[in-house]
Scaffold this motif. Structure first.
Motif, PDB file in Angstrom:
ATOM      1  N   PRO A  34       0.693  -1.290  -0.084  1.00 42.97           N
ATOM      2  CA  PRO A  34      -0.115   0.010   0.096  1.00 42.97           C
ATOM      3  C   PRO A  34       0.884   1.252   0.258  1.00 42.97           C
ATOM      4  O   PRO A  34       1.796   1.576   0.332  1.00 42.97           O
ATOM      5  N   LYS A  35       0.310   2.328  -0.621  1.00 44.43           N
ATOM      6  CA  LYS A  35       1.131   3.345  -0.634  1.00 44.43           C
ATOM      7  C   LYS A  35       1.051   4.093   0.793  1.00 44.43           C
ATOM      8  O   LYS A  35      -0.103   4.128   1.587  1.00 44.43           O
ATOM      9  N   ARG A  36       2.219   4.737   1.257  1.00 45.19           N
ATOM     10  CA  ARG A  36       2.266   5.479   2.527  1.00 45.19           C
ATOM     11  C   ARG A  36       2.618   6.688   2.262  1.00 45.19           C
ATOM     12  O   ARG A  36       3.419   7.236   1.435  1.00 45.19           O
ATOM     13  N   ARG A  37       1.772   7.671   2.586  1.00 44.70           N
ATOM     14  CA  ARG A  37       2.000   9.133   2.443  1.00 44.70           C
ATOM     15  C   ARG A  37       1.865  10.009   3.771  1.00 44.70           C
ATOM     16  O   ARG A  37       1.288   9.364   4.834  1.00 44.70           O
ATOM     17  N   GLU A  56      -0.645  11.536   5.634  1.00 43.38           N
ATOM     18  CA  GLU A  56      -2.102  11.527   5.392  1.00 43.38           C
ATOM     19  C   GLU A  56      -2.594  12.832   6.313  1.00 43.38           C
ATOM     20  O   GLU A  56      -2.155  13.444   6.553  1.00 43.38           O
ATOM     21  N   ARG A  57      -4.146  12.642   5.950  1.00 45.23           N
ATOM     22  CA  ARG A  57      -4.919  13.953   6.540  1.00 45.23           C
ATOM     23  C   ARG A  57      -5.581  13.123   7.806  1.00 45.23           C
ATOM     24  O   ARG A  57      -5.793  11.942   7.771  1.00 45.23           O
ATOM     25  N   VAL A  58      -5.977  14.128   8.695  1.00 42.44           N
ATOM     26  CA  VAL A  58      -6.565  13.560   9.908  1.00 42.44           C
ATOM     27  C   VAL A  58      -7.859  12.970   9.485  1.00 42.44           C
ATOM     28  O   VAL A  58      -8.628  13.574   8.615  1.00 42.44           O
ATOM     29  N   PRO A  59      -8.395  11.845  10.001  1.00 41.60           N
ATOM     30  CA  PRO A  59      -9.675  11.112   9.617  1.00 41.60           C
ATOM     31  C   PRO A  59     -10.872  12.143  10.033  1.00 41.60           C
ATOM     32  O   PRO A  59     -10.797  12.598  10.925  1.00 41.60           O
ATOM     33  N   LEU A  60     -11.588  11.858   8.979  1.00 37.61           N
ATOM     34  CA  LEU A  60     -12.948  12.756   9.330  1.00 37.61           C
ATOM     35  C   LEU A  60     -13.626  12.439  10.556  1.00 37.61           C
ATOM     36  O   LEU A  60     -14.263  13.447  11.248  1.00 37.61           O
ATOM     37  N   THR A  61     -13.595  11.527  11.152  1.00 38.67           N
ATOM     38  CA  THR A  61     -14.234  10.908  12.465  1.00 38.67           C
ATOM     39  C   THR A  61     -13.628  11.812  13.542  1.00 38.67           C
ATOM     40  O   THR A  61     -14.403  12.130  14.462  1.00 38.67           O
ATOM     41  N   MET A  62     -12.347  12.117  13.343  1.00 42.01           N
ATOM     42  CA  MET A  62     -11.737  12.915  14.464  1.00 42.01           C
ATOM     43  C   MET A  62     -11.881  14.315  14.270  1.00 42.01           C
ATOM     44  O   MET A  62     -12.105  15.156  14.964  1.00 42.01           O
ATOM     45  N   ARG A  63     -11.747  14.655  12.989  1.00 43.94           N
ATOM     46  CA  ARG A  63     -11.783  16.168  12.654  1.00 43.94           C
ATOM     47  C   ARG A  63     -13.079  16.757  13.048  1.00 43.94           C
ATOM     48  O   ARG A  63     -13.378  17.873  13.292  1.00 43.94           O
ATOM     49  N   ARG A  64     -14.108  16.101  12.531  1.00 40.39           N
ATOM     50  CA  ARG A  64     -15.351  16.328  13.073  1.00 40.39           C
ATOM     51  C   ARG A  64     -15.974  16.342  14.581  1.00 40.39           C
ATOM     52  O   ARG A  64     -16.901  17.074  14.814  1.00 40.39           O
ATOM     53  N   ASP A  65     -15.064  16.060  15.370  1.00 44.31           N
ATOM     54  CA  ASP A  65     -15.294  16.021  16.781  1.00 44.31           C
ATOM     55  C   ASP A  65     -15.105  17.433  17.278  1.00 44.31           C
ATOM     56  O   ASP A  65     -13.882  17.838  17.393  1.00 44.31           O
ATOM     57  N   GLU A  66     -16.159  18.033  17.789  1.00 43.12           N
ATOM     58  CA  GLU A  66     -16.182  19.220  18.454  1.00 43.12           C
ATOM     59  C   GLU A  66     -15.114  19.230  19.691  1.00 43.12           C
ATOM     60  O   GLU A  66     -14.584  20.375  19.971  1.00 43.12           O
ATOM     61  N   GLU A  82      -1.861   7.439  14.123  1.00 44.63           N
ATOM     62  CA  GLU A  82      -2.370   5.777  14.177  1.00 44.63           C
ATOM     63  C   GLU A  82      -3.669   5.269  13.586  1.00 44.63           C
ATOM     64  O   GLU A  82      -3.820   4.237  13.490  1.00 44.63           O
ATOM     65  N   TRP A  83      -4.539   6.257  13.469  1.00 38.89           N
ATOM     66  CA  TRP A  83      -5.980   5.894  13.013  1.00 38.89           C
ATOM     67  C   TRP A  83      -5.973   6.072  11.542  1.00 38.89           C
ATOM     68  O   TRP A  83      -6.797   5.312  10.940  1.00 38.89           O
ATOM     69  N   THR A  84      -4.792   6.587  10.834  1.00 45.27           N
ATOM     70  CA  THR A  84      -4.967   6.634   9.259  1.00 45.27           C
ATOM     71  C   THR A  84      -4.225   5.308   8.866  1.00 45.27           C
ATOM     72  O   THR A  84      -3.745   4.350   9.150  1.00 45.27           O
ATOM     73  N   PRO A  85      -4.740   5.090   7.471  1.00 48.43           N
ATOM     74  CA  PRO A  85      -4.487   4.145   6.780  1.00 48.43           C
ATOM     75  C   PRO A  85      -3.085   3.741   6.647  1.00 48.43           C
ATOM     76  O   PRO A  85      -2.343   4.512   6.488  1.00 48.43           O
ATOM     77  N   HIS A  86      -2.532   2.509   6.384  1.00 46.65           N
ATOM     78  CA  HIS A  86      -1.211   1.966   6.303  1.00 46.65           C
ATOM     79  C   HIS A  86      -0.051   2.584   6.968  1.00 46.65           C
ATOM     80  O   HIS A  86       1.041   2.668   6.471  1.00 46.65           O
TER      81      HIS A  86
END
Length: 450
Positions: free
Chosen positions: A44-47, A49-59, A327-331
């Motif tokens: 898999p590609k490793r880059r 990453e951006r913050v997962p939406l589940t965390m970014r949307r958490d107020e 740790e939450w992001t893919p790959h």
């Protein structure tokens, strides 16, 4: 510290595949799947990453993932609130290369040659709005800014020019925030391979991994077991936060073990520091600043839980949240040590009484004026209940055994409930003495000859 080999982002997913191999086909009425049995799956590609939406949307963690002073890379480039730092980047760039014996054009030419590799380090599509020249210029200025930061913060390199320029243009407060923007934010990372190029152009004596090692060792010099750590050589870092994560968690990766136990077996009945104290389990400051180094010692009617010293500040919560996002992001990591640490501490810190106890034991140091604020902020860090349960399982299991041992905890509860203060103990001794004296007086009154 073993030298790391900086991974080339483009090289992760490149490769050729055979077109002449036999292909098996599975077909149904709506789907046709073609499978080449001789083709191995590509890694898999490793880059970055951006913050997962589940965390970014958490107020609860709003603002924890966005730079406040300086943008590094394409994800936050061009934001209006970050333009002050954009104006100082060319100044910092000129200062960094001024003693290299090279020109800015030479640096620019070398960066342009690896622009495709640099693009591949970011999520696909995130750099499409920039031409090669524009993207290379961004990589050049951002990379030189980060390089100057590393040079300034590494013992034995650089001088105070970087600090002077940032303080003059941004102020002392923003200079403090720059460190968090560069080091702790997942979406504000920069490809290490580009930094390695820029460092080598500055001086042949500059070795990026060695400089990063010295910088991290300086910031965490109290960590006594630092020199014994190793990392998993199969996963090379591609950006600074990953480098820091591997540097911090290499021990957890090595000691991780597989288990056939059911998930429910990893949940225990004990909870907070105050509750453990009532059962005769006392918190004590550990000698190591490593957040993974919890130790438990059980005695006859009491026990000691050694907790590594912990410093809580606003930067600490940003750091922890972004490491969890990593740790939450893919790959990325196949275990979750930061989530495990935060979950363990959440179980130990439930109320202000727990914070007070940890402060009294010189385990917890906080820049906040209110203990309640520490409790609230720590519980706001999102982990979604996930972690690698095996990391702290041994110490948790030993706490659980002592906590549920009736013989060991009965005497501790007696002391906690009835002798929790010296005055209560003195009153008990006086009362016992009076009872004994009364008994003796009665005895000698009844049997005077004896």
């Amino acid at each position: 510290m073993a030298e790391f080999e900086i991974e080339t982002c483009r090289g992760v997913d490149e490769g050729s595949s055979s077109t002449s191999a036999p292909v098996s086909t599975t077909t149904n009425s709506t789907l046709e799947v073609r499978v080449d049995p001789r083709t191995e799956p590509k890694p898999p590609k490793r880059r970055i990453e951006r913050v997962p939406l589940t965390m970014r949307r958490d107020e609860r963690t709003k603002g924890y993932f966005d730079p406040r002073v300086v943008s590094i890379g394409p994800y936050h480039h061009g934001k209006k609130e970050l333009q002050m730092a954009e104006r100082i980047k060319p100044i910092v760039a000129e200062l960094f290369i001024s003693r290299s014996g090279r020109s800015m054009d030479e640096f620019r030419k070398n960066v342009l040659e690896i622009v495709d590799d640099a693009r591949s380090c970011y999520i696909e599509g995130s750099t499409d709005v920039y031409s090669d020249k524009e993207f290379a210029e961004m990589m050049l200025l951002d990379g030189l800014f980060v390089s100057a930061f590393i040079e300034y913060t590494t013992p034995g390199y650089g001088d105070d020019t970087f600090q002077y320029q940032l303080t003059e243009h941004l102020g002392q407060h923003d200079l403090y925030l720059v460190t968090g923007d560069i080091m702790h934010l997942l979406e504000n990372q920069f490809p290490l391979q580009v930094l390695e190029l820029l460092m080598s152009l500055k001086s042949k004596h500059y070795k990026l991994t060695g400089m990063l090692d010295k910088m991290l060792h300086r910031w965490e010099s109290q960590e006594s077991t630092r020199q014994d750590k190793r990392i998993d050589d199969t996963k090379q870092p591609i950006h600074f936060l990953e480098y820091f994560w591997l540097w911090q968690n290499s021990q957890s990766i090595q000691t991780r073990r597989t288990s056939t136990r059911h998930t429910s077996d990893y949940f225990y009945s004990f909870k907070s520091v105050a509750e453990l104290k009532a059962k005769g389990i006392y918190a004590r400051r550990g000698s190591d600043f490593n957040h993974r180094d919890f130790k438990f010692k059980s005695f006859f009617f009491f026990a000691v839980l050694e907790i590594p010293p912990i410093i809580f500040s606003h930067r600490s919560f940003i750091y922890l949240s972004n490491h969890i996002a990593y740790e939450w992001t893919p790959h990325n990591p196949n275990n979750l040590p930061t989530m495990a640490f935060v979950n363990f501490m959440k179980s130990l810190i439930n109320t202000t009484d727990d914070v007070k106890e940890l402060r009294a034991r010189t385990i917890l140091f906080s820049s906040y004026t209110s203990d309640e604020e520490v409790v609230q902020l720590f519980n706001k860090i999102p982990t979604f209940g996930l972690e690698d349960f095996s990391i702290y399982d041994e110490v948790k299991h030993r706490i659980h055994e002592h906590y549920n041992n009736k013989v060991k905890t009965w005497f501790a509860e007696l002391i906690h409930n009835y002798f929790c203060s010296p005055w209560t103990f003195i009153a008990f001794v006086v009362a016992a003495a009076l009872i004994i004296m009364s008994f003796l007086q009665t005895y000698f009154t009844i049997s005077p000859h004896n």
